[in-house]
Design a protein around this motif. Sequence first.
Motif, PDB file in Angstrom:
ATOM      1  N   PRO A 198      28.625  40.687  28.602  1.00 51.95           N
ATOM      2  CA  PRO A 198      27.340  41.958  27.635  1.00 51.95           C
ATOM      3  C   PRO A 198      27.261  41.787  26.596  1.00 51.95           C
ATOM      4  CG  PRO A 198      29.820  43.395  27.695  1.00 51.95           C
ATOM      5  CD  PRO A 198      29.994  41.855  27.934  1.00 51.95           C
ATOM      6  N   ASP A 199      27.222  40.396  25.788  1.00 49.63           N
ATOM      7  CA  ASP A 199      26.376  40.269  25.122  1.00 49.63           C
ATOM      8  C   ASP A 199      25.911  38.277  25.075  1.00 49.63           C
ATOM      9  OD1 ASP A 199      28.002  37.733  25.134  1.00 49.63           O
ATOM     10  OD2 ASP A 199      28.581  38.034  22.477  1.00 49.63           O
ATOM     11  N   GLY A 200      25.622  38.340  26.748  1.00 50.31           N
ATOM     12  CA  GLY A 200      24.554  36.871  26.963  1.00 50.31           C
ATOM     13  C   GLY A 200      25.672  35.755  27.112  1.00 50.31           C
ATOM     14  N   LYS A 201      26.785  35.388  26.343  1.00 46.15           N
ATOM     15  CA  LYS A 201      27.678  34.615  26.608  1.00 46.15           C
ATOM     16  C   LYS A 201      27.788  34.118  27.766  1.00 46.15           C
ATOM     17  CE  LYS A 201      26.568  34.811  22.234  1.00 46.15           C
ATOM     18  NZ  LYS A 201      25.639  32.983  21.722  1.00 46.15           N
ATOM     19  N   PRO A 202      28.545  32.705  27.946  1.00 46.63           N
ATOM     20  CA  PRO A 202      29.081  32.398  29.214  1.00 46.63           C
ATOM     21  C   PRO A 202      30.095  33.571  29.818  1.00 46.63           C
ATOM     22  CG  PRO A 202      28.020  30.693  28.520  1.00 46.63           C
ATOM     23  CD  PRO A 202      27.750  31.747  27.312  1.00 46.63           C
ATOM     24  N   ALA A 203      30.281  34.068  30.674  1.00 45.16           N
ATOM     25  CA  ALA A 203      31.751  34.309  30.785  1.00 45.16           C
ATOM     26  C   ALA A 203      32.783  33.587  30.728  1.00 45.16           C
ATOM     27  CB  ALA A 203      31.689  35.576  32.019  1.00 45.16           C
ATOM     28  N   PRO A 204      34.534  34.090  30.395  1.00 46.14           N
ATOM     29  CA  PRO A 204      35.161  33.327  30.914  1.00 46.14           C
ATOM     30  C   PRO A 204      35.940  33.080  32.226  1.00 46.14           C
ATOM     31  CG  PRO A 204      35.637  34.959  28.751  1.00 46.14           C
ATOM     32  CD  PRO A 204      34.646  35.081  30.073  1.00 46.14           C
ATOM     33  N   GLY A 205      36.003  31.317  32.551  1.00 44.69           N
ATOM     34  CA  GLY A 205      36.486  31.156  33.835  1.00 44.69           C
ATOM     35  C   GLY A 205      35.388  30.357  34.364  1.00 44.69           C
ATOM     36  N   ASN A 206      34.652  30.899  33.995  1.00 38.23           N
ATOM     37  CA  ASN A 206      32.951  30.465  34.738  1.00 38.23           C
ATOM     38  C   ASN A 206      32.930  28.717  34.946  1.00 38.23           C
ATOM     39  OD1 ASN A 206      31.069  33.213  34.848  1.00 38.23           O
ATOM     40  ND2 ASN A 206      29.096  31.801  33.980  1.00 38.23           N
ATOM     41  N   PRO A 207      32.646  27.955  36.499  1.00 39.34           N
ATOM     42  CA  PRO A 207      33.443  26.622  36.530  1.00 39.34           C
ATOM     43  C   PRO A 207      32.723  26.087  36.206  1.00 39.34           C
ATOM     44  CG  PRO A 207      31.878  28.031  38.411  1.00 39.34           C
ATOM     45  CD  PRO A 207      32.334  29.515  37.463  1.00 39.34           C
ATOM     46  N   PHE A 208      31.333  25.696  35.359  1.00 38.72           N
ATOM     47  CA  PHE A 208      31.115  24.640  34.653  1.00 38.72           C
ATOM     48  C   PHE A 208      30.710  24.877  33.354  1.00 38.72           C
ATOM     49  CE2 PHE A 208      28.802  25.835  39.293  1.00 38.72           C
ATOM     50  CZ  PHE A 208      29.745  24.813  39.595  1.00 38.72           C
ATOM     51  N   GLY A 209      31.273  26.209  32.937  1.00 33.41           N
ATOM     52  CA  GLY A 209      30.304  26.336  31.828  1.00 33.41           C
ATOM     53  C   GLY A 209      29.598  26.448  31.166  1.00 33.41           C
ATOM     54  N   ASN A 210      29.202  26.711  31.713  1.00 31.30           N
ATOM     55  CA  ASN A 210      28.007  27.738  31.424  1.00 31.30           C
ATOM     56  C   ASN A 210      27.524  29.111  31.625  1.00 31.30           C
ATOM     57  OD1 ASN A 210      27.348  26.996  33.612  1.00 31.30           O
ATOM     58  ND2 ASN A 210      25.444  25.738  33.187  1.00 31.30           N
ATOM     59  N   LEU A 211      26.326  29.671  31.865  1.00 33.07           N
ATOM     60  CA  LEU A 211      26.414  30.547  32.750  1.00 33.07           C
ATOM     61  C   LEU A 211      26.552  30.943  34.410  1.00 33.07           C
ATOM     62  CD1 LEU A 211      23.060  32.881  30.530  1.00 33.07           C
ATOM     63  CD2 LEU A 211      26.354  32.957  30.801  1.00 33.07           C
TER      64      LEU A 211
ATOM     65  N   ARG B 199      36.386  26.063  53.423  1.00 36.08           N
ATOM     66  CA  ARG B 199      37.846  25.994  52.420  1.00 36.08           C
ATOM     67  C   ARG B 199      38.004  28.005  52.696  1.00 36.08           C
ATOM     68  NH1 ARG B 199      36.169  23.010  47.501  1.00 36.08           N
ATOM     69  NH2 ARG B 199      34.515  24.232  47.968  1.00 36.08           N
ATOM     70  N   LYS B 200      39.566  28.061  52.334  1.00 33.36           N
ATOM     71  CA  LYS B 200      39.864  29.210  52.515  1.00 33.36           C
ATOM     72  C   LYS B 200      39.550  29.829  51.296  1.00 33.36           C
ATOM     73  CE  LYS B 200      44.071  32.191  52.734  1.00 33.36           C
ATOM     74  NZ  LYS B 200      45.194  32.084  52.762  1.00 33.36           N
ATOM     75  N   ARG B 201      38.861  31.115  51.146  1.00 34.54           N
ATOM     76  CA  ARG B 201      38.365  31.646  49.959  1.00 34.54           C
ATOM     77  C   ARG B 201      39.482  32.330  49.140  1.00 34.54           C
ATOM     78  NH1 ARG B 201      32.824  32.482  50.364  1.00 34.54           N
ATOM     79  NH2 ARG B 201      31.855  31.582  52.038  1.00 34.54           N
ATOM     80  N   SER B 202      39.510  32.418  47.987  1.00 30.81           N
ATOM     81  CA  SER B 202      40.348  32.760  47.117  1.00 30.81           C
ATOM     82  C   SER B 202      40.332  34.508  46.445  1.00 30.81           C
ATOM     83  CB  SER B 202      39.664  32.210  45.698  1.00 30.81           C
ATOM     84  OG  SER B 202      40.223  30.858  45.667  1.00 30.81           O
ATOM     85  N   PRO B 203      40.983  35.061  47.054  1.00 29.02           N
ATOM     86  CA  PRO B 203      41.135  37.163  46.533  1.00 29.02           C
ATOM     87  C   PRO B 203      39.830  36.592  45.108  1.00 29.02           C
ATOM     88  CG  PRO B 203      43.248  36.904  48.218  1.00 29.02           C
ATOM     89  CD  PRO B 203      42.603  34.698  47.354  1.00 29.02           C
ATOM     90  N   PHE B 204      39.384  38.075  45.623  1.00 33.09           N
ATOM     91  CA  PHE B 204      38.369  38.542  43.932  1.00 33.09           C
ATOM     92  C   PHE B 204      39.668  38.518  42.950  1.00 33.09           C
ATOM     93  CE2 PHE B 204      36.234  41.085  41.278  1.00 33.09           C
ATOM     94  CZ  PHE B 204      35.413  40.425  41.078  1.00 33.09           C
ATOM     95  N   LEU B 205      40.434  39.258  43.988  1.00 32.92           N
ATOM     96  CA  LEU B 205      41.784  40.265  42.328  1.00 32.92           C
ATOM     97  C   LEU B 205      42.780  39.180  41.961  1.00 32.92           C
ATOM     98  CD1 LEU B 205      43.253  42.220  41.385  1.00 32.92           C
ATOM     99  CD2 LEU B 205      44.781  42.442  44.117  1.00 32.92           C
ATOM    100  N   THR B 206      42.909  37.788  42.725  1.00 31.44           N
ATOM    101  CA  THR B 206      43.495  36.817  41.862  1.00 31.44           C
ATOM    102  C   THR B 206      42.047  36.208  40.928  1.00 31.44           C
ATOM    103  OG1 THR B 206      44.459  36.434  43.641  1.00 31.44           O
ATOM    104  CG2 THR B 206      44.747  35.272  42.021  1.00 31.44           C
ATOM    105  N   HIS B 207      40.995  36.162  40.797  1.00 28.85           N
ATOM    106  CA  HIS B 207      40.351  35.697  39.995  1.00 28.85           C
ATOM    107  C   HIS B 207      40.159  37.039  38.840  1.00 28.85           C
ATOM    108  CE1 HIS B 207      36.802  34.738  37.713  1.00 28.85           C
ATOM    109  NE2 HIS B 207      36.017  36.095  38.406  1.00 28.85           N
TER     110      HIS B 207
END
Length: 377
Positions: free
Chosen positions: A212-225, A2-10
């Motif tokens: 930086p406080d060890g929580k899942p980043a916003p937008g992570n694909p599976f809702g965890n780390l 599949r075509k890769r999404s540009p990192f800038l868009t992310h």
Amino acid sequence: MRKRSPFLTHLLSLPSLGASALAAGLLLAVGTAWPATAGPSHPAGANVPAAVADSAPGKPVTVSEGWSIPWGLSWLPDGSALLTERDTFKVFSLTQDGKKKEVGKVPEVVTTGGEGGLLSIAVSPKWKSDHHVFVMHTAKEGNRIARLTYQDGKLSDYTVLVKGIKKNTYHNGGRIKFGPDGLLYATTGEAQTPDLAQDKKSLNGKVLRMTPDGKPAPGNPFGNLVYSYGHRNPQGLTWDAQGRLWEAEFGNAKYDELNLIESGKNYGWPVCEGTCSDDGMTNPKRQWPVKDASPSAVTYADGALYMAALRGQRLWRIPVDGTTAGTPKAYYTKDYGRLRTVEAVPGTKALWLTTTNADNNGDGGAGSDKVFRIDLK
């Protein structure tokens, strides 16, 4: 594929990032110099060296010697670095002219008799205001990511951020780095339990992404780390000049891998080792027989990726053009032994490179390892 999404868009899709943070992050990705009066999140864009795709590494010059398994390396704004020693659990500062000083010992670290211990270190992108440094290490119950304060030349305030990463004698991963998005990324091994790499709920065999406080980043694909999965024993992370994330990974008996990492993608292990045609798997951009690589760290500098090889005892240079990884070329084959960590020196056309000949697979004893500087010409 599949075509890769540009990192800038992310990056633009993350609600926590403003325009100034995005600009600073992209500058960090190309190896900007940090002025002495500003932290890593405030780079001086005028000092960004132009990428020259045909530059090559020169002869290594010793910066410092007398080390025992220097594993992690992260830059401070004044141009000095913090380095970890895996089996002594110590952290040192090292200046460009080779002045070395022990700044502390990380608590609650244990060895595994193999590849565990005090692994990598990452300086906070807001170091000027928070004086935080982050480490990944093995503890009694498993592998951890922890935060400390580095101030007045000393470490203090040990705080655990992430637990629950299974450990084993080998395959502990261990590389942590802040990305151009200001988030903390970590590589984890599958702890010699291959099926964990395909389990999206497990933190093992993954690239993790967190605040930086060890929580899942916003937008992570599976809702965890978890950011990507299907990894065996990844130990290298870096970003290219366009902010794309690259990862280096130990294979089993056939192929080591260089991967271009994207959110939610499956990189194959244990179904695939190297390139395969199975549905849903993302193939590596480059692969090597394990005898020629066994890679630990990878960094980007001056138009190319540089990958340090342990068993292969060489430094690989891989030119990159967009999402394409060009033909690899090896340097220093068996000249300096096992090569563990390589990092671009901010604001210069140079690298620092460490050996780990004092580890279980090396032929040197305690104190036999070195830190080199390599100018790119």
